[in-house]
Design an enzyme around this catalytic site. Structure first.
Site, mmCIF file in Angstrom:
data_model
loop_
_atom_site.group_PDB
_atom_site.id
_atom_site.type_symbol
_atom_site.label_atom_id
_atom_site.label_comp_id
_atom_site.label_asym_id
_atom_site.label_seq_id
_atom_site.Cartn_x
_atom_site.Cartn_y
_atom_site.Cartn_z
ATOM 1 N N HIS A 185 0.727 -1.349 0.146
ATOM 2 C CA HIS A 185 0.196 0.033 0.089
ATOM 3 C C HIS A 185 0.885 1.306 0.098
ATOM 4 C CE1 HIS A 185 -3.831 -1.545 0.135
ATOM 5 N NE2 HIS A 185 -3.495 -2.439 1.308
ATOM 6 N N ARG A 287 -6.617 -2.769 -16.922
ATOM 7 C CA ARG A 287 -6.623 -3.987 -16.014
ATOM 8 C C ARG A 287 -8.073 -3.723 -15.748
ATOM 9 N NH1 ARG A 287 -1.212 -2.327 -13.675
ATOM 10 N NH2 ARG A 287 -0.062 -4.170 -13.657
ATOM 11 N N ARG A 323 -7.393 -5.457 -21.340
ATOM 12 C CA ARG A 323 -6.812 -6.725 -20.758
ATOM 13 C C ARG A 323 -7.983 -7.477 -20.316
ATOM 14 N NH1 ARG A 323 -2.756 -8.368 -16.762
ATOM 15 N NH2 ARG A 323 -4.208 -7.569 -15.254
ATOM 16 N N GLU A 412 3.757 -13.271 -20.382
ATOM 17 C CA GLU A 412 3.947 -13.389 -18.823
ATOM 18 C C GLU A 412 4.621 -14.765 -18.543
ATOM 19 O OE1 GLU A 412 1.008 -10.727 -16.899
ATOM 20 O OE2 GLU A 412 -0.463 -12.060 -17.956
ATOM 21 N N ASN A 435 5.820 -8.147 -14.734
ATOM 22 C CA ASN A 435 5.955 -8.414 -13.256
ATOM 23 C C ASN A 435 5.853 -10.152 -13.363
ATOM 24 O OD1 ASN A 435 5.600 -5.758 -12.982
ATOM 25 N ND2 ASN A 435 3.177 -5.678 -13.076
ATOM 26 N N ASP A 436 4.853 -10.598 -13.873
ATOM 27 C CA ASP A 436 4.700 -11.887 -13.955
ATOM 28 C C ASP A 436 5.904 -12.512 -14.737
ATOM 29 O OD1 ASP A 436 2.486 -12.756 -12.383
ATOM 30 O OD2 ASP A 436 1.273 -11.748 -13.825
ATOM 31 N N ARG A 446 6.103 -12.901 -6.816
ATOM 32 C CA ARG A 446 6.201 -11.295 -7.276
ATOM 33 C C ARG A 446 6.070 -10.760 -6.036
ATOM 34 N NH1 ARG A 446 1.358 -9.919 -11.516
ATOM 35 N NH2 ARG A 446 1.472 -7.763 -10.595
ATOM 36 N N CYS A 483 4.385 -3.641 -20.523
ATOM 37 C CA CYS A 483 3.329 -3.005 -19.884
ATOM 38 C C CYS A 483 3.616 -3.231 -18.474
ATOM 39 C CB CYS A 483 1.815 -3.218 -20.274
ATOM 40 S SG CYS A 483 1.535 -4.902 -20.061
HETATM 41 C C1 PEP Z 1 2.355 -8.057 -15.502
HETATM 42 O O1 PEP Z 1 2.428 -9.030 -15.098
HETATM 43 O O2 PEP Z 1 3.439 -7.360 -15.753
HETATM 44 C C2 PEP Z 1 1.358 -7.174 -15.716
HETATM 45 C C3 PEP Z 1 1.288 -6.155 -16.365
HETATM 46 O O3 PEP Z 1 0.120 -7.720 -15.151
HETATM 47 P P1 PEP Z 1 -0.460 -7.787 -13.546
HETATM 48 O O4 PEP Z 1 0.778 -6.925 -12.855
HETATM 49 O O5 PEP Z 1 -1.844 -6.876 -13.696
HETATM 50 O O6 PEP Z 1 -0.418 -9.022 -13.438
HETATM 51 MG MG MG Z 2 0.526 -10.222 -14.933
#
Ligand code: PEP
Ligand code: MG
Length: 552
Positions: A185, A287, A323, A412, A435-436, A446, A483
């Site tokens: 947060h 998202r 998405r 991802e 991220n994933d 993550r 992204c």
């Molecule tokens: C990611 O995984 O990089 C992504 C943009 O999707 P999210 O963070 O919503 O899983």
């Molecule tokens: Mg993702």
């Protein structure tokens, strides 16, 4: 000489000021003796919980946008009937009010912690509620953000939403937390308030009250007791940097004119206004989960269509990449997620949920298509967590079947990057979710702050997968964007451009620095930087090599 601490910079900017440590949580007495009157104990406990809920509701009423809903959700948690009945059970079993409260919260906490990563993230909110209730019962000052009467740098172990939500950006010059992580947060709200922040900063809570610190939320560094000249120089440099950023505007271009689309990420209504106002070419990641989260059933077709319409209408003539629902793992949904999956991150999540619930995807695409046909935005649609060429082909076909022009996939999962040539051939575009992709490439959760080095998007194995995906897109003439959060790192953005990435999507606040970085280099220079990063041994070396080359 100033002592230097380091952590993870999660909200950019530089600021200095005296430290005000967050009030410690109240000490729970271990020997609280029950009065022998369970009714009186219960009344005291209920009154304390009610007082906490009321004060959170009052703060929610004064707080702006997102902060208000965060506080209201926490107030609702304070009034949860299961929690209240656990407290009542405790006092009826002969416990003192305070012991019954602490035990009930402990039981509730264990339930949340076991309910998967998304719920586990709410544990900090619950601990904050317990501390407030205990402080009320003890009659000691409420824990929370201090008010020293002058601007200050807030230092805390970690921040709960009740603390971050009502932070006064004019008073709090920077935030440092000992714990927390890039998705905490603290990180999210600090970024939205524009307050520089450093998390996972070991040693921060030991800094003396009132000591001056110089915080760099871009670099993730904290100088303790810096001399005045150092502070003045750092603040000056920051001003010059901001002025330089503001001097560059318009579509993303390298200095020799190679186009790189700069797009924004949005994840809810609250993001719409700043996203639409940003100097961007549109939305690179919409998202849609926010519409589905925290509710017992899927939103109706009409409800979805109205929300998509509102978003598309905010970007007339611009691109909006929707998405489709990414449920499961860190985003569980009551009506979709498979209960008791032993390993939800590797389970039925993202596009895979449509194996069990094809109707949800069908309805979502219908709603997107209806909204798109009634708007002037260029609507593209992509699926999360695509692993195979067959999934990519089927999704793209389904998208086009709804009359939508462009169906793509998020890369991802390493398998999708490794087979990128086939995946690219099967759909219209690809967007890399770093991220994933980091999580699955390095087998590192993550959410795990202590594995931040493995989750670092500069890691060469991740960059190799980005390279393979970008090359596949180039060979087939299909756009390939990034992204994930990594797109907002101005140095890494140069590497991505050098690797052949065609668009970068990020939070609106991050766009100016990325635009300026790209505008200061030729495509050939970016390619050289990408080679340096790919040749490095690890993430740290890659970053250092690229940083040294851009400074040289
Ligand atoms: C990611 O995984 O990089 C992504 C943009 O999707 P999210 O963070 O919503 O899983
Ligand atoms: Mg993702």
């Amino acid at each position: 000489m100033a002592e230097s601490l380091s952590g993870i910079g999660v909200s950019p900017g530089v600021a200095a000021g005296p430290v005000a440590q967050m009030a410690p949580p109240p000490v729970v007495p271990t020997d609280a003796a029950p009065s022998g009157d369970p009714e009186a104990e219960n009344q005291a406990a209920m009154a304390a919980m009610k007082a906490v809920a009321t004060s959170l509701e009052e703060r929610a009423a004064r707080a702006p946008g997102e902060a208000a809903s965060v506080l209201a959700a926490q107030a609702m948690m304070a009034e949860d009937p299961t929690l209240a009945s656990k407290v009542t059970d405790g006092v009826q079993a002969g416990k003192a009010a305070i012991t019954a409260v602490v035990d009930a919260f402990e039981e509730f906490r264990a339930m949340l912690a076991a309910a998967g990563p998304y719920m586990a993230e709410r544990v900090a909110d619950l601990d904050d509620l317990r501390n407030r209730t205990v402080a009320t019962l003890l009659g000691v000052p409420m824990p929370g953000v201090p008010d020293p009467g002058h601007p200050f740098v807030l230092v805390a172990l970690d921040l709960a939403p009740a603390d971050t939500a009502t932070l006064d950006a004019d008073r709090v010059k920077a935030i440092i937390t000992e714990e927390g992580g890039p998705t905490s947060h603290t990180a999210i709200l600090a970024k939205s308030l524009g307050i520089p922040a450093v998390v996972t900063c070991h040693g921060a809570t030991a800094i003396a009250e009132g000591e001056t610190v110089l915080v760099d939320g871009t670099e993730g560094s904290v100088a303790v007791a810096p001399d005045e000249a150092t502070v003045a120089e750092a603040l000056d440099a920051e001003q010059r940097k901001l002025a330089a950023l503001e001097a560059v505007s318009g579509p993303g271009r390298t200095s020799d004119g190679h186009p790189v689309q700069l797009l924004v990420n949005i994840a809810g209504d609250k993001d719409l206004e700043p996203a639409a106002a940003a100097d961007s070419e549109g939305v690179g990641l919409f998202r849609t989960e926010f519409l589905f989260l925290d509710r017992p059933n899927a939103p109706t077709l009409e409800e979805q269509q109205a929300v998509y319409q509102r978003v598309f209408d905010a970007f007339p003539g611009r691109k909006v990449v929707v998405r489709t629902l990414d449920a499961g793992a860190d985003k569980p949904l009551e009506f979709v997620t498979v209960p008791d999956e032993p390993n939800p991150a590797l389970g039925v999540r993202g596009l895979r949920t449509s194996r069990r619930h094809p109707e949800l995807l069908e309805e979502q695409l219908t709603a997107v298509a209806q909204a798109a046909s009634a708007s002037g935005a260029q609507v593209w649609v992509m699926a999360p967590m695509v692993s195979t060429t067959a999934e990519a082909a089927a999704f793209a076909e389904q998208v086009r079947g709804h009359g939508l022009s462009s169906g793509g996939v998020m890369v991802e999962v390493p398998a999708a990057a490794i087979r990128a040539r086939h995946v690219a051939a099967a759909c219209d575009f690809m967007s890399i979710g770093t991220n994933d992709l980091s999580q699955y490439t390095y087998a590192a959760d993550r959410m795990a702050g202590e594995l931040a080095d493995l989750l670092d998007a500069w890691q060469p194995a991740l960059l190799d997968l980005v390279r393979m995906t970008a090359e596949a897109g180039k060979a087939l003439g299909k756009p390939v964007g990034v992204c994930g959060e990594a797109a907002s790192d101005p140095l890494l953005a140069l590497v991505f451009v050098g690797l052949g990435i065609t668009s970068l999507s990020m939070a609106p606040v991050s766009i100016p620095a990325v635009r300026a970085a790209v505008a200061a280099h030729t495509l050939a220079e970016c390619r050289g930087l990408a080679t340096l990063a790919l040749d490095a041994e690890d993430g740290r070396d890659a970053r250092n090599a690229v940083r040294a080359a851009t400074r040289g």
